[in-house]
Design an enzyme around this catalytic site. Sequence first.
Site, PDB file in Angstrom:
ATOM      1  N   CYS A  25      -1.740   9.217   2.887  1.00 38.34           N
ATOM      2  CA  CYS A  25      -1.679   8.621   1.421  1.00 38.34           C
ATOM      3  C   CYS A  25      -2.653   9.280   0.415  1.00 38.34           C
ATOM      4  O   CYS A  25      -2.507   9.370  -0.782  1.00 38.34           O
ATOM      5  CB  CYS A  25      -1.278   7.544   1.265  1.00 38.34           C
ATOM      6  SG  CYS A  25      -2.526   6.234   2.142  1.00 38.34           S
ATOM      7  N   GLU A  77       0.756  -1.159   0.098  1.00 39.45           N
ATOM      8  CA  GLU A  77       0.184  -0.155   0.007  1.00 39.45           C
ATOM      9  C   GLU A  77       0.900   1.347  -0.017  1.00 39.45           C
ATOM     10  O   GLU A  77       1.621   1.511   1.056  1.00 39.45           O
ATOM     11  CB  GLU A  77      -0.918  -0.099   1.382  1.00 39.45           C
ATOM     12  CG  GLU A  77      -1.994   0.913   1.055  1.00 39.45           C
ATOM     13  CD  GLU A  77      -1.735   2.344   1.240  1.00 39.45           C
ATOM     14  OE1 GLU A  77      -1.928   3.185   0.296  1.00 39.45           O
ATOM     15  OE2 GLU A  77      -1.387   2.761   2.268  1.00 39.45           O
TER      16      GLU A  77
END
Length: 492
Positions: free
Chosen positions: A277, A243
């Site tokens: 993010c 990720e």
Amino acid sequence: MTLWINGDWITGQGERRRKTNPVSAEILWQGNDANAAQVAEACQAARAAFPRWARQPFTARQAIVQKFAALLEAHKADLTEVIARETGKPRWEAATEVTAMINKIAISIKAYHARTGEQKSELVDGAATLRHRPHGVLAVFGPYNFPGHLPNGHIVSALLAGNTLIFKPSELTPWTGETVIKLWERAGLPAGVLNLVQGGRETGQALSSLDDLDGLLFTGSASTGYQLHRQLSGQPEKILALEMGGNNPLIIEDVANIDAAVHLTLQSAFITAGQRCTCARRLLVKQGAQVDAFLARLVDVAGRLQPGRWDDDPQSFIGGLISAQAAQHVMEAWRQREALGGRTLLASRKVKEGTSLLTPGIIELTGVADVPDEEVFGPLLNVWRYAHFDEAIRLANNTRFGLSCGLVSTDRAQFEQLLLEARAGIVNWNKPLTGAASTAPFGGVGASGNHRPSAWYAADYCAWPMASLESPELTLPATLSPGLDFSRREAV
């Protein structure tokens, strides 16, 4: 003693390290990294513990995980302070992180049964059964922006599935990693099931290069993720869940409610000082007088955001970045965009030299060429104007990343078009890009990664499926395949 290997706290034999508060420079944690031999020792401990842990009834593993949840609840205030002091984020936000850690556990237990439990289908002559088995020994690499919550999503799901683990927190958040592991110790994890190794690049490379590792679960930057992918290439037997980051677009098509649109943009771009993010990095706005009013209001309100210390009273919306170096990197990215021809709408400003306190910056880049396609991990928002919605989608997809994308519009048809054409793992409509639910997948495509490290979907990469055809007895079929003759010949 800052490493936890095979149930014992030991002193690292690697580089000396200390962690300070990114605003006050107060020393919070000191210790030594794990060297390569200690990393290998942690892997050996996890390997030795794996058979017994994997054979435990699920209820036994669940009981330990639930005790960990109870300990999180009991020590919520203490862990909140540790996270806030170490990352620089405000106390209120650190508290939400601990709450997310607690809530994720019940969801992870449900996900185990729903996605990786046992399913049986009856057949005429038996049954077809789907079971799931743990991979074995997994490494977990944690990030610094949510040093409790994000590794927790990997660790809880992996332990429930029956894996054993080596956890390496970010070298920027060793204190949080150690504090969480001490709660796991109190929860009663058997020796070797979860091991803690502290350290930076050298420790990480030693861990990811171990032959006896069955997989690696990673949350962090694209550059590190790509490096890990290259390191594990040619090893399809190892699970690799990545990720990574994003260069995320937020499309502002309709701003009839200007303040609501500004609020959504602030939440998307500047929460956690831009260190999520999923934060909006690119703001795509439709040409016209309406958007001029929106941008003016955005600059006005964003200009009032004053980053503060973790314990300020009243609390600030944003705190410091993870380090003064991280703040300097954002400043350099802003100046680089100015040099390319960008027009600054709101200048970033260091509140105090030598600290990580940085005010938000907004810069317009319409018509500017050669803007880097990168994730600037901080409070810097890049603005582009577009003429029509098809152009907005083209701009949104003009990135190697594919994590999150958002649309502000009253037109459902535009959202439907975006759903069809956007290249992103998360596509939101009139909601902040930074909003996520543990019951939904979290992750992206392209340079943003592969698997989905949330409580619900993490179950998918923490176990592998085993299919079985089963019958309690062996019988000869009533109907045989052509060419088979089982008739008995009489003796001559």
